[in-house]
Design a protein around this motif. Structure first.
Motif, PDB file in Angstrom:
ATOM      1  N   THR A  14      44.507  44.976  29.189  1.00  0.00           N
ATOM      2  CA  THR A  14      44.163  43.799  28.599  1.00  0.00           C
ATOM      3  C   THR A  14      45.084  43.468  27.520  1.00  0.00           C
ATOM      4  OG1 THR A  14      42.592  45.298  27.148  1.00  0.00           O
ATOM      5  CG2 THR A  14      41.758  44.167  29.299  1.00  0.00           C
ATOM      6  N   ILE A  41      41.837  36.396  39.192  1.00  0.00           N
ATOM      7  CA  ILE A  41      41.675  37.741  39.197  1.00  0.00           C
ATOM      8  C   ILE A  41      42.883  38.343  39.839  1.00  0.00           C
ATOM      9  CG2 ILE A  41      40.405  39.648  39.801  1.00  0.00           C
ATOM     10  CD1 ILE A  41      37.904  37.662  39.799  1.00  0.00           C
ATOM     11  N   GLY A  48      39.180  48.606  40.094  1.00  0.00           N
ATOM     12  CA  GLY A  48      38.984  47.525  39.199  1.00  0.00           C
ATOM     13  C   GLY A  48      39.854  46.428  39.208  1.00  0.00           C
ATOM     14  N   GLU A  49      39.351  45.480  38.741  1.00  0.00           N
ATOM     15  CA  GLU A  49      40.374  44.140  38.701  1.00  0.00           C
ATOM     16  C   GLU A  49      40.018  43.594  37.200  1.00  0.00           C
ATOM     17  OE1 GLU A  49      38.176  42.197  41.613  1.00  0.00           O
ATOM     18  OE2 GLU A  49      36.455  41.192  40.518  1.00  0.00           O
ATOM     19  N   TYR A  50      41.100  42.599  36.829  1.00  0.00           N
ATOM     20  CA  TYR A  50      41.435  41.881  35.574  1.00  0.00           C
ATOM     21  C   TYR A  50      41.202  40.565  35.801  1.00  0.00           C
ATOM     22  CZ  TYR A  50      43.442  46.355  34.605  1.00  0.00           C
ATOM     23  OH  TYR A  50      43.809  47.958  34.125  1.00  0.00           O
ATOM     24  N   HIS A  51      40.544  40.133  34.690  1.00  0.00           N
ATOM     25  CA  HIS A  51      40.597  38.449  34.681  1.00  0.00           C
ATOM     26  C   HIS A  51      41.491  37.987  33.790  1.00  0.00           C
ATOM     27  CE1 HIS A  51      36.159  38.102  36.220  1.00  0.00           C
ATOM     28  NE2 HIS A  51      36.178  39.330  35.981  1.00  0.00           N
ATOM     29  N   ARG A  68      40.436  40.568  30.159  1.00  0.00           N
ATOM     30  CA  ARG A  68      39.456  41.791  30.239  1.00  0.00           C
ATOM     31  C   ARG A  68      39.445  42.453  31.586  1.00  0.00           C
ATOM     32  NH1 ARG A  68      34.600  40.535  32.891  1.00  0.00           N
ATOM     33  NH2 ARG A  68      34.372  38.192  33.471  1.00  0.00           N
ATOM     34  N   PHE A  69      39.011  43.815  31.667  1.00  0.00           N
ATOM     35  CA  PHE A  69      39.063  44.537  32.633  1.00  0.00           C
ATOM     36  C   PHE A  69      37.596  44.524  33.193  1.00  0.00           C
ATOM     37  CE2 PHE A  69      38.353  48.987  34.485  1.00  0.00           C
ATOM     38  CZ  PHE A  69      39.428  48.907  35.388  1.00  0.00           C
ATOM     39  N   ASP A  70      37.572  44.495  34.689  1.00  0.00           N
ATOM     40  CA  ASP A  70      36.048  44.795  35.342  1.00  0.00           C
ATOM     41  C   ASP A  70      36.199  46.167  36.134  1.00  0.00           C
ATOM     42  OD1 ASP A  70      33.650  44.734  36.657  1.00  0.00           O
ATOM     43  OD2 ASP A  70      33.860  42.696  37.161  1.00  0.00           O
ATOM     44  N   ILE A  72      34.659  47.256  38.560  1.00  0.00           N
ATOM     45  CA  ILE A  72      33.830  47.057  39.688  1.00  0.00           C
ATOM     46  C   ILE A  72      34.573  47.600  40.933  1.00  0.00           C
ATOM     47  CG2 ILE A  72      35.080  44.874  40.295  1.00  0.00           C
ATOM     48  CD1 ILE A  72      32.139  44.060  41.330  1.00  0.00           C
ATOM     49  N   THR A 144      39.462  46.648  45.618  1.00  0.00           N
ATOM     50  CA  THR A 144      40.318  46.738  44.169  1.00  0.00           C
ATOM     51  C   THR A 144      41.014  47.843  44.500  1.00  0.00           C
ATOM     52  OG1 THR A 144      38.243  47.995  43.304  1.00  0.00           O
ATOM     53  CG2 THR A 144      38.515  45.717  42.961  1.00  0.00           C
TER      54      THR A 144
END
Length: 242
Positions: A14, A41, A48-51, A68-70, A72, A144
């Motif tokens: 991030t 994304i 995980g994945e990054y916005h 940001r990092f998600d 998921i 992911t």
């Protein structure tokens, strides 16, 4: 509106601004026609994945800002290893693409007696092509974590190197079906033949090594259809489709 998902082969964090490679930049700028400040994304296949947003487009190169990092996860708890006999290019591509969508963990491209001829100097190019199919399929289906794919291996080498542990191969006139041939453990190995199936010698070796034979009903399925069917059945019986 569904956000564009893009695989990026790089370490991500991030707050970072990254420059996409020429292929990814071309896809975003010229195919999708995304503009500055467009959200999307990105993921690197490690979980995980990054916005992110498009920060700048300069000389047909796209720069992204990671916001940001998600963490998921959309991975199945069931580990499915698909041993897919190499078939015609379009059939092999389809089988790999759909296997990714159905949650396969690892793919082994198997060169069997009835596989189409494939010169050794073409192996690397074909393997790179399949890797791109995996990346694109993950972009589409939301995964992911990239499934792994092994190098092309001949049947004779593979049969000597891989023990039969919860492993099943498919042939039309087998006495048992899938649920009778494997146990619902965490890992299942599924072995699919090429067009025309396995040769008599290959069937004898598979049986001798302890791999279980199973049928897929009364009708004979094409090799790419068989791959989709067995993965769907496994996910339906024991995985995340039940």
């Amino acid at each position: 509106m569904r956000l564009t998902r893009l695989f990026v082969s790089a370490e991500l964090q991030t707050g970072q601004q990254i420059l996409l490679d020429s292929d990814r930049s071309h896809y975003l700028v010229n195919v999708l026609r995304l503009r500055v400040d467009t959200p999307l994304i990105i993921f690197n296949g490690q979980g995980g994945e990054y916005h992110a947003t498009v920060a700048e487009i300069k000389k047909k190169q796209a720069y992204l800002t990671i916001e940001r990092f998600d963490p998921i996860s959309r991975e199945s708890t069931l580990r499915l290893h698909l041993v897919q006999a190499i078939s015609k290019p379009e059939h092999m591509d389809y089988a790999i693409q759909k296997a990714v969508e159905l949650g396969v963990t690892h793919i082994t491209p198997l060169l069997t007696k009835r596989s189409p001829p494939l010169a050794k100097n073409r192996f690397e190019k074909r393997e790179q092509h399949w890797q791109k199919i995996i990346q694109n399929a993950c972009e589409q289906c939301g995964r992911t974590v990239l499934p792994s794919i092994g190098n092309i291996i001949s049947f004779d080498k593979w049969i000597d190197q891989n023990p039969a542990q919860n492993s099943v191969f498919f042939m039309p006139h087998a006495e048992q079906n899938l649920t009778q041939s494997v146990t619902p453990e965490e890992t299942i190995q599924l072995i699919i033949g090429a067009e025309g199936g396995f040769s008599d010698e290959e069937i004898a070796l598979l049986t001798q090594k302890g791999h279980q034979a199973a049928h897929l009903g009364a009708r004979i399925l094409r090799t790419e259809t068989a791959a989709v069917t067995v993965l769907s059945l496994c996910q339906g019986f024991w995985g995340d489709l039940n």
